[in-house]
Design a protein around this motif. Structure first.
Motif, PDB file in Angstrom:
ATOM      1  N   GLY A 155      -5.676  43.078  39.912  1.00  0.00           N
ATOM      2  CA  GLY A 155      -4.368  43.511  40.382  1.00  0.00           C
ATOM      3  C   GLY A 155      -3.371  43.711  39.260  1.00  0.00           C
ATOM      4  N   LEU A 156      -3.447  42.875  38.221  1.00  0.00           N
ATOM      5  CA  LEU A 156      -2.540  43.004  37.082  1.00  0.00           C
ATOM      6  C   LEU A 156      -2.897  44.202  36.210  1.00  0.00           C
ATOM      7  N   VAL A 157      -4.160  44.594  36.235  1.00  0.00           N
ATOM      8  CA  VAL A 157      -4.634  45.685  35.372  1.00  0.00           C
ATOM      9  C   VAL A 157      -4.563  47.041  36.059  1.00  0.00           C
ATOM     10  N   PHE A 158      -4.908  47.087  37.349  1.00  0.00           N
ATOM     11  CA  PHE A 158      -5.135  48.359  38.015  1.00  0.00           C
ATOM     12  C   PHE A 158      -3.898  49.264  38.044  1.00  0.00           C
ATOM     13  N   GLY A 159      -2.774  48.729  38.501  1.00  0.00           N
ATOM     14  CA  GLY A 159      -1.567  49.541  38.613  1.00  0.00           C
ATOM     15  C   GLY A 159      -1.085  50.104  37.282  1.00  0.00           C
ATOM     16  N   PRO A 160      -0.875  49.250  36.273  1.00  0.00           N
ATOM     17  CA  PRO A 160      -0.424  49.767  34.975  1.00  0.00           C
ATOM     18  C   PRO A 160      -1.390  50.772  34.347  1.00  0.00           C
ATOM     19  N   SER A 161      -2.693  50.524  34.455  1.00  0.00           N
ATOM     20  CA  SER A 161      -3.653  51.452  33.850  1.00  0.00           C
ATOM     21  C   SER A 161      -3.752  52.756  34.634  1.00  0.00           C
ATOM     22  N   SER A 162      -3.325  52.755  35.904  1.00  0.00           N
ATOM     23  CA  SER A 162      -3.300  53.990  36.691  1.00  0.00           C
ATOM     24  C   SER A 162      -2.070  54.833  36.375  1.00  0.00           C
ATOM     25  N   SER A 163      -0.943  54.168  36.091  1.00  0.00           N
ATOM     26  CA  SER A 163       0.324  54.883  35.943  1.00  0.00           C
ATOM     27  C   SER A 163       0.692  55.205  34.499  1.00  0.00           C
ATOM     28  N   ALA A 164       0.156  54.483  33.530  1.00  0.00           N
ATOM     29  CA  ALA A 164       0.554  54.690  32.131  1.00  0.00           C
ATOM     30  C   ALA A 164       0.304  56.116  31.637  1.00  0.00           C
ATOM     31  N   PRO A 165      -0.856  56.747  31.929  1.00  0.00           N
ATOM     32  CA  PRO A 165      -1.068  58.111  31.412  1.00  0.00           C
ATOM     33  C   PRO A 165      -0.012  59.109  31.868  1.00  0.00           C
ATOM     34  N   ALA A 166       0.511  58.947  33.084  1.00  0.00           N
ATOM     35  CA  ALA A 166       1.514  59.885  33.599  1.00  0.00           C
ATOM     36  C   ALA A 166       2.814  59.812  32.806  1.00  0.00           C
ATOM     37  N   ARG A 167       3.054  58.703  32.113  1.00  0.00           N
ATOM     38  CA  ARG A 167       4.263  58.562  31.306  1.00  0.00           C
ATOM     39  C   ARG A 167       4.173  59.328  29.998  1.00  0.00           C
ATOM     40  N   TRP A 168       2.980  59.741  29.610  1.00  0.00           N
ATOM     41  CA  TRP A 168       2.777  60.426  28.333  1.00  0.00           C
ATOM     42  C   TRP A 168       2.664  61.937  28.480  1.00  0.00           C
ATOM     43  N   TYR A 354      -9.215  60.821  45.678  1.00  0.00           N
ATOM     44  CA  TYR A 354      -8.046  60.036  46.101  1.00  0.00           C
ATOM     45  C   TYR A 354      -7.485  59.201  44.957  1.00  0.00           C
ATOM     46  N   TRP A 355      -8.358  58.468  44.261  1.00  0.00           N
ATOM     47  CA  TRP A 355      -7.876  57.578  43.204  1.00  0.00           C
ATOM     48  C   TRP A 355      -7.229  58.348  42.068  1.00  0.00           C
ATOM     49  N   ALA A 356      -7.702  59.563  41.808  1.00  0.00           N
ATOM     50  CA  ALA A 356      -7.078  60.374  40.766  1.00  0.00           C
ATOM     51  C   ALA A 356      -5.697  60.848  41.178  1.00  0.00           C
ATOM     52  N   LEU A 357      -5.517  61.102  42.471  1.00  0.00           N
ATOM     53  CA  LEU A 357      -4.276  61.722  42.935  1.00  0.00           C
ATOM     54  C   LEU A 357      -3.228  60.720  43.398  1.00  0.00           C
ATOM     55  N   ALA A 358      -3.625  59.498  43.750  1.00  0.00           N
ATOM     56  CA  ALA A 358      -2.671  58.533  44.302  1.00  0.00           C
ATOM     57  C   ALA A 358      -1.445  58.327  43.410  1.00  0.00           C
ATOM     58  N   PRO A 359      -1.607  58.058  42.093  1.00  0.00           N
ATOM     59  CA  PRO A 359      -0.404  57.907  41.263  1.00  0.00           C
ATOM     60  C   PRO A 359       0.388  59.196  41.111  1.00  0.00           C
ATOM     61  N   LEU A 360      -0.288  60.346  41.158  1.00  0.00           N
ATOM     62  CA  LEU A 360       0.409  61.629  41.037  1.00  0.00           C
ATOM     63  C   LEU A 360       1.225  61.928  42.284  1.00  0.00           C
ATOM     64  N   VAL A 361       0.710  61.544  43.439  1.00  0.00           N
ATOM     65  CA  VAL A 361       1.461  61.719  44.685  1.00  0.00           C
ATOM     66  C   VAL A 361       2.736  60.891  44.643  1.00  0.00           C
ATOM     67  N   ALA A 362       2.621  59.637  44.188  1.00  0.00           N
ATOM     68  CA  ALA A 362       3.811  58.786  44.080  1.00  0.00           C
ATOM     69  C   ALA A 362       4.811  59.370  43.086  1.00  0.00           C
ATOM     70  N   ALA A 363       4.307  59.918  41.972  1.00  0.00           N
ATOM     71  CA  ALA A 363       5.195  60.528  40.982  1.00  0.00           C
ATOM     72  C   ALA A 363       5.904  61.747  41.560  1.00  0.00           C
ATOM     73  N   LYS A 364       5.197  62.534  42.349  1.00  0.00           N
ATOM     74  CA  LYS A 364       5.786  63.748  42.924  1.00  0.00           C
ATOM     75  C   LYS A 364       6.845  63.400  43.967  1.00  0.00           C
TER      76      LYS A 364
END
Length: 439
Positions: A155-168, A354-364
């Motif tokens: 839980g501590l790893v999954f969220g940050p590692s999913s969202s960090a690439p979108a910040r770059w 789904y897993w690829a798009l979930a953080p992108l959907v939240a970003a959009k």
């Protein structure tokens, strides 16, 4: 609360921003003053994607491979002990529950403290869980170690590692995120057959100890490269706009994630048992799970590329539709190797999308600056879905005369994915009613 465009004077307010309110590379020429990522060497962003790839592989790969260990323990260690087999089913549930339960805290800590340090703490917990479990013999002990402790780390790893690439990235955000979360499929592709091989060769205990070693070593290296270009450490819990819970798109997205959490782990946990009950060997079943993880790998990359060209929300609907059909239509007929491969490939591809798009959907929908915290709070709300999966399926299979009634199981899992599909369609129409627009 509605998510509308905001003027330049309000961009820095502590509200959830629509991604449409922020200029992108497509609309303006970015300078290093506007985009902090441009102040870093180019290799920094690619190193972050690589680090997140490994962290995704370790956290989700172990979870996706749990069904291999569960099948062995149920058939060889706890065979005939119904109570212990039932308790054993909660291990995977706790792993998945932890992956989501701690997401809200992880999202806030990542944004106000450090992505790198938080991920390292998660890696330590992920390694500690199986290490302690290797000295345990009872299913309830595995629930506390492999289930709860590993789940905390994941839980501590999954969220940050999913969202960090979108910040770059901005222009290639979908592809970058898709590559990073591909690690989950790659991890399962490697870890599932490795788990089966180690269990046969050195036993369950040493399989767990070896997994603790490679989680700690590879995870520590990956954490070193995981970072974001900018963090506003002045943010606190008070800065979060709780009115988001009153927004329909927020509620619909949370409902979608809840359905996914409920349905996702069911095939990975019970397909090995299903295939063995149909006459396939345990080794063949583990290979089919590996095939599914491999298909997930390709799904994450391809759908990330597709999202950049046809829209994130449009691509999400496609991925969820494919996954729903795999459970409702294909699973009941996947009784031999050929159909098993078809089921594995299509389910893996759809879930990978789904897993690829979930953080992108939240970003959009909510903006990229608070992607970790917004995704985290949605995930924590959705954690309840994990208790609707494996425990209920186990109760289905425990009914007298229904030990191999996997039609009910496949239908149950498929209905969750169908519910997620409906939520995605609703969010797509709330965002834009133009059917053929790129959104």
């Amino acid at each position: 609360m509605t998510l509308e465009k905001q003027s330049d004077s309000t961009v820095n307010k502590t509200t959830i921003e629509s991604v449409e309110a922020r200029p992108t590379e497509d609309s303006v020429g970015l300078s290093s003053d506007f985009d902090p990522a441009l102040k870093f060497p180019a290799y920094t962003r690619y190193a972050t994607v690589a680090g997140c790839f490994v962290l995704q592989g370790l956290s989700c790969g172990v979870l996706n491979s749990w069904g291999v260990q569960r099948q062995y323990l149920a058939a060889n260690v706890y065979n005939g002990d119904t109570a212990k087999i039932k308790t054993l089913s909660y291990v995977g549930t706790l792993m998945f529950f932890g992956l989501y339960l701690w997401a809200m805290i992880a999202g806030w800590l990542a944004e106000v403290w450090s992505y790198r340090k938080l991920c390292f703490l998660g890696v330590v917990a992920m390694a500690l869980g199986p290490l302690i479990a290797s000295f345990c013999s009872e299913p309830w002990q595995l629930c506390l170690t492999e289930g709860a402790i590993f789940g905390l780390g994941a839980g501590l790893v999954f969220g940050p590692s999913s969202s960090a690439p979108a910040r770059w990235f901005t222009k290639r955000r979908g592809l970058a995120t898709g590559i990073a979360v591909t690690g989950a499929g790659a991890g399962g592709l490697v870890i599932a057959p490795l788990t089966e091989f180690l269990i046969r060769s050195v036993g369950v205990e040493w399989n767990l100890r070896i997994s603790a070693i490679y989680i700690m070593v590879l995870g520590s290296i990956a954490c070193f490269f995981t970072r974001v270009p900018f963090q506003d450490k002045t943010r606190t819990l008070r800065n979060f706009d709780w009115r988001a819970f009153g927004d329909l798109r927020f509620a619909t997205n949370a409902g979608m994630v809840t359905f996914v959490v409920a349905g996702y782990i069911i095939p990975y946990a019970f397909l090995p048992e299903f295939w063995v009950s149909k006459g396939l060997g345990a080794q063949t079943a583990s290979v089919l799970i590996s095939v599914s993880n491999g298909a997930s790998l390709f799904g994450r990359i391809l759908i990330g590329f597709t999202a950049d060209h046809f829209g994130v929300l449009n691509s999400l609907i496609l991925g969820l539709g494919i996954t729903s059909l795999s459970c409702l239509v294909l699973w009941p007929f996947a009784t031999n190797v050929g159909m098993g491969v078809v089921m594995s490939v299509i389910y893996g591809f759809g879930t990978g999308a789904y897993w690829a798009l979930a953080p992108l959907v939240a970003a959009k929908l909510f903006g990229v600056d608070r992607l970790a915290s917004i995704s985290g709070i949605i995930s924590t709300v959705a954690a309840v879905g994990s208790w609707l999966g494996s425990p209920i399926v186990n109760a289905m299979l425990d009914r007298p005369g229904h030990d191999n009634d996997f039609v009910a199981v496949s239908t149950y899992a498929g209905c969750f994915w169908l519910g997620a599909f409906v939520c995605a369609v609703v969010n797509r129409m709330l965002y834009s009613k133009k059917l053929f627009s790129k959104v």
